[in-house]
Write an enzyme that holds these catalytic residues in place. Structure first.
Site, PDB file in Angstrom:
ATOM      1  N   ARG A   1       0.847  -1.195   0.000  1.00 47.29           N
ATOM      2  CA  ARG A   1       0.000   0.000   0.000  1.00 47.29           C
ATOM      3  C   ARG A   1       0.882   1.244   0.000  1.00 47.29           C
ATOM      4  O   ARG A   1       1.543   1.556   0.995  1.00 47.29           O
ATOM      5  CB  ARG A   1      -0.929   0.029   1.220  1.00 47.29           C
ATOM      6  CG  ARG A   1      -1.761   1.320   1.278  1.00 47.29           C
ATOM      7  CD  ARG A   1      -2.958   1.237   2.202  1.00 47.29           C
ATOM      8  NE  ARG A   1      -2.623   1.206   3.604  1.00 47.29           N
ATOM      9  CZ  ARG A   1      -3.518   1.319   4.593  1.00 47.29           C
ATOM     10  NH1 ARG A   1      -4.804   1.475   4.303  1.00 47.29           N
ATOM     11  NH2 ARG A   1      -3.139   1.272   5.854  1.00 47.29           N
TER      12      ARG A   1
ATOM     13  N   ASP B   1      -3.600   3.343  14.408  1.00 47.40           N
ATOM     14  CA  ASP B   1      -2.778   3.864  13.323  1.00 47.40           C
ATOM     15  C   ASP B   1      -3.310   5.234  12.946  1.00 47.40           C
ATOM     16  O   ASP B   1      -4.131   5.823  13.665  1.00 47.40           O
ATOM     17  CB  ASP B   1      -2.730   2.904  12.135  1.00 47.40           C
ATOM     18  CG  ASP B   1      -4.084   2.738  11.433  1.00 47.40           C
ATOM     19  OD1 ASP B   1      -5.057   3.428  11.803  1.00 47.40           O
ATOM     20  OD2 ASP B   1      -4.159   1.912  10.511  1.00 47.40           O
TER      21      ASP B   1
END
Length: 552
Positions: free
Chosen positions: A173, A453
């Site tokens: 990603r 996160d």
């Protein structure tokens, strides 16, 4: 051979010089990245400008809707390109940052796939990016090894990769279109962070992965429109052409993690139809995007994060629509993140956390998803068992979900709920603790049994801004109206900046000062940044943009 500025490679900016980067950022690699920048930077800026115009319309009172100009795409019968064998069974995917230990553990974990994340779980210090690219290059080559530092004179633990056939399938990603990579400058302008991450990985690894029928494969984050998806498709075509790969060799799964993208799922698949492998239910960023997109709408204030679960009707509508859309088009529908982490020393709390994971994954499998995400290896067996029980086949594309016909109103329905003092204080704590760790180079932080996160920190930060700017009636700045009633905690306490200041002032003592948390040395900087962003009249688009200026 070309000469002049159009042939010049990118330049490493001051602060981006490291002795261990020359084998990665070779002249050929820099020239490759510079060509991507020159080809796509104007279009990237146009797409970001289109985002700003669209957000201005939402701030002026408009609401997202399905597009009239693309109704023919939604109505037509078409399917995406067939999926490669390596991506047919994706029932459990583990995600995490790109440090060597994580890369080895994730590839060895027994998960179907590993999403190596340069985005929400990696703090983009130059050291982290270089180390991550090197770790992935060595992993693809089969040479990656790592020895953890020992303690008290003891030898450190050695980590090594299992044979390739036993490894999880690798997906990478890159960062989103909105972010720059300030350490690589082309013609005086920072390169797109996404093009840097994807381009450098592909330059070094694409041919080797293609030779093994392993892609390369990517996850594409933060898209808001089919035009942004089409720009990624053009970039991937350019990469394939430059590296001598067949068109469509590189496959992509798109995270549907913005509210505007939820209204363009068919269109995003169509824009990438020759290479798209599926859509992912990026639940945490999606909640953040709902807050951000509807930030000027007083009727769209969300309750505290713990009450905004996937059982809320607006999130169920979003996930059902994703399954239905993907399966109609021959793509995989990937479920969302289980952010729980094992709780050491508390068997009862750990059992309760695992039960929440089990219930969530059974819900996803029952809804027709083809796979799901976990944040920790200990959750893989739980998630796999849930999907094995519902999915004896490699995927569930035969589950068409024709029963799911969510409307615009379903997708925009505001959930009922409340805001407790504990919920308010938790948002402050999570945001400060995550920011402190991020500024110190750590983008993935366990807090109160959850792996936080950037996406979960964004929920906390955006909720604080929304609650305070709709709740504190001391001024009429921003979206607040002088006659609007204040928001209240469930105990009747007004939600205002006095409450916010008290939470900030008390936080260092609650955390044990500058010794009690990861990134403790950055605690004061994190508090200052959160206070500034929360007091701003305008909600900052992304927390990581101003925070990025404070690293390296």
């Amino acid at each position: 051979m070309e000469t002049g500025p159009e042939a010049a490679p990118g330049a490493i900016a001051p602060g981006g010089q490291r002795p261990d980067q020359d084998d990665l950022l070779t002249p050929a690699a820099l020239a490759f990245l510079a060509a991507l920048h020159r080809r796509f930077e104007p279009a990237r800026q146009q797409r970001l400008a289109a985002r700003r115009r669209r957000q201005a319309e939402f701030d002026a009172g408009a609401l997202p809707d399905f597009r009239a100009d693309t109704a023919h795409i939604r109505a037509a019968d078409w399917r995406v390109a067939p999926l490669p064998p390596a991506l047919l069974d994706r029932r459990v995917e583990i995600t995490g940052p790109v440090d060597p230990k994580m890369v080895i553990n994730a590839l060895n974990s027994g998960a179907s796939c590993y999403m190596a994340d340069f985005e929400d779980s990696t703090a983009p210090t130059w050291a982290n990016l270089v180390a991550g690219q090197r770790a992935l290059r060595q992993a693809v080559a089969g040479t990656l090894a790592f020895t953890a530092p020992g303690s008290a004179g003891a030898a450190g633990k050695d980590y090594a990769l299992k044979p390739f056939e036993q490894q999880a399938v690798l997906l990478v990603r890159p960062r989103g279109w909105h972010l720059d990579e300030k350490h690589l400058v082309v013609d005086g302008t920072a390169i797109s962070a996404g093009l840097f991450d994807l381009g450098l990985f592909a330059f070094h690894n694409a041919r080797a992965l293609a030779a093994r029928d392993r892609g390369p494969y990517f996850y594409l984050p933060k898209l808001q429109s089919m035009e942004e998806a089409a720009l990624w498709d053009e970039a991937l075509v350019q990469v394939e052409s430059a590296l001598g790969l067949p068109r469509g060799q590189m496959k992509a799964t798109v995270l549907v993690e913005t509210l505007p993208a939820a209204f363009e799922m068919d269109e995003i698949l169509f824009a990438l139809k020759d290479r798209v492998a599926g859509l992912n239910c990026g639940r945490w960023d999606y909640i953040f995007s709902c807050i951000k997109t509807l930030r000027a709408h007083p009727g769209k204030v969300l309750p505290e994060r713990g009450q905004v679960t996937m059982l809320q009707p607006f999130l169920k509508a979003y996930s059902d629509l994703l399954v239905r859309t993907c399966h109609r088009r021959g793509a995989h529908a990937m479920g969302g993140m289980a952010a729980q982490v094992p709780i050491a020393g508390d068997a009862e709390a750990n059992a309760a956390a695992l039960q929440r994971v089990r219930d969530d994954k059974l819900r996803e499998a029952g809804a027709g998803f083809d796979g799901t995400w976990v944040a920790h290896p200990a959750l893989i067996a739980v998630a796999r068992a849930a999907f094995d029980a519902h999915m004896p086949t490699p995927h569930q594309q035969h589950v068409r979900r024709e029963d799911a016909q969510p409307t615009r109103e379903d997708l925009l329905r505001t959930p009922r709920g409340s805001i407790s003092r504990a919920g308010f204080d938790n948002n402050v704590e999570v945001c400060v603790r995550y920011l402190a760790a991020w500024l110190d180079g750590n983008g993935c932080v366990p807090i109160h049994g959850l792996m936080e996160d950037a996406a979960t920190a964004e929920i906390a930060r955006a909720q604080l801004w929304q609650w305070l700017h709709f709740g504190d009636t001391a001024t009429a700045a921003g979206p607040r109206g002088p006659a609007r009633a204040p928001l209240l905690l469930d105990d009747g306490t007004p939600i205002d900046f006095v409450l916010f200041e008290r939470a900030l002032i008390g936080l260092p003592g609650k955390l044990g000062g500058q010794d009690g948390i990861p990134g403790a040395a950055k605690l004061d900087a994190a508090i200052a940044l959160l206070e500034r962003l929360t007091r701003n009249d305008a909600l900052e688009e992304f927390l990581t943009i101003p925070a990025y200026a404070l690293i390296d």
